[in-house]
Design an enzyme around this catalytic site. Sequence first.
Site, PDB file in Angstrom:
ATOM      1  N   LYS A  12      -1.392   0.184   5.639  1.00  0.00           N
ATOM      2  CA  LYS A  12      -0.857   1.297   4.837  1.00  0.00           C
ATOM      3  C   LYS A  12      -1.742   2.516   5.047  1.00  0.00           C
ATOM      4  O   LYS A  12      -2.903   2.422   5.478  1.00  0.00           O
ATOM      5  CB  LYS A  12      -0.799   0.928   3.350  1.00  0.00           C
ATOM      6  CG  LYS A  12      -2.154   0.586   2.703  1.00  0.00           C
ATOM      7  CD  LYS A  12      -2.985   1.781   2.270  1.00  0.00           C
ATOM      8  CE  LYS A  12      -4.310   1.367   1.644  1.00  0.00           C
ATOM      9  NZ  LYS A  12      -5.268   2.481   1.499  1.00  0.00           N
ATOM     10  N   ASP A 138      -5.676  -3.040  -3.764  1.00  0.00           N
ATOM     11  CA  ASP A 138      -4.603  -2.708  -2.827  1.00  0.00           C
ATOM     12  C   ASP A 138      -3.593  -3.837  -2.671  1.00  0.00           C
ATOM     13  O   ASP A 138      -2.482  -3.632  -2.170  1.00  0.00           O
ATOM     14  CB  ASP A 138      -5.174  -2.361  -1.449  1.00  0.00           C
ATOM     15  CG  ASP A 138      -5.800  -0.978  -1.401  1.00  0.00           C
ATOM     16  OD1 ASP A 138      -5.670  -0.221  -2.384  1.00  0.00           O
ATOM     17  OD2 ASP A 138      -6.422  -0.647  -0.365  1.00  0.00           O
TER      18      ASP A 138
END
Length: 291
Positions: A12, A138
Amino acid sequence: MSFNVRVEAPAKINIGLRVLPSRKDGYHGIESVFQRIPFYDILTISYSSVIGRKCIVDCNKMLLPENNTVALAYKAFCELTGFSDSVYVHLEKHIPAGAGLGGGSSDAAALVNALEQVHGEILTNVQRKAIAAAVGSDVFFFLDKDAMNQGCAVVSGRGEELNAFSARKDIFFILICPDVHSSTKEAYQLVDAWYGSEWKWSGLQLASLVEEYVSCVKNWRFINSFEEPLKVRYPEIGTAIKDLQHAGAAFVQMSGSGSSVYGVFDLSAKADEAFLMLCKKWKHCYLFASS
C-alpha cells in the site's frame, strides 16, 4: 491433514498521512488515505508435522525475528478459532522492509486469509479486527475486505477505523525505494522530537480526504507528517522526491513512515517516459497503474 496454499500480499501507499500526538495507550492516532498497489509478496503455506502449534517462516531475503508479523498473525488466528495444525510458510519478499509500504502487515493478513481457506471458517469483522490489533496497525487495512476490494480507504484511529472507497483508475505511480531502512519505531521517535509540544496541522481535515483524492492530482494538498523529519535523517529521500518532481510527476510524496517515495502521473505516456529516465539512476524503481 495436508494442504498447500499460495497467496499474494499487496503493498500500500499512503496518500497524505497526519500523525496525531501519542495517546495514553502509547499509540499515535493517524488520518490517511491508504491505497493498495499491485506490488506483491508471495506466501506459500503448507502443513508441518512439527508437534504443537508452530509457525515456521522461511524468508528468501532476510532473517526474520521470532515474533514476526506472520507468526503473530498465526498465533492470534489459532487463539480465536482453535486451529491447531503447525504450518510452514515460505515468504517470497518483493516489498522492501522499512519502506512505508506495509509489507509485513500485508504478509500477516495474507496468512490469515490462507488459514481461513485451510480451516474452512470465515472470520467475522470483529475477529479480523482482533487479529489486526494483536499484530499491527496497518493490518486493519489489509484484513478489511471492502478496502481490499475497492482499493482505497480513509484510515483513522490507530488504523482500526476504515471507510473504504473506490480507487481511481486514471492515475499512474512511479515508486522509488532508496537504499535506506526506516523502522516504524525510529520514524515515530523522529516525529515526536520534530513536533515537540507543538502539534500544529496545516493540512487537510479527515472529512476532506476523499474529496481531495478525486480532484485534479496537480492540485493535491496532501501532507505526510513523517516526510520532513525523515528527509533530514535520510537525505536520499529528499533526492528521490526532487528526481520525481523533475521527471514531471503531478504529485510527489513519501509513503507512510518512509523510506519509499512515489510520484503520481495523470497520463500513462508521461509515467512511461519518466520511468525510463528514473530507473537508470535508481536501482529499486517501479511503475504501477492505479488499480
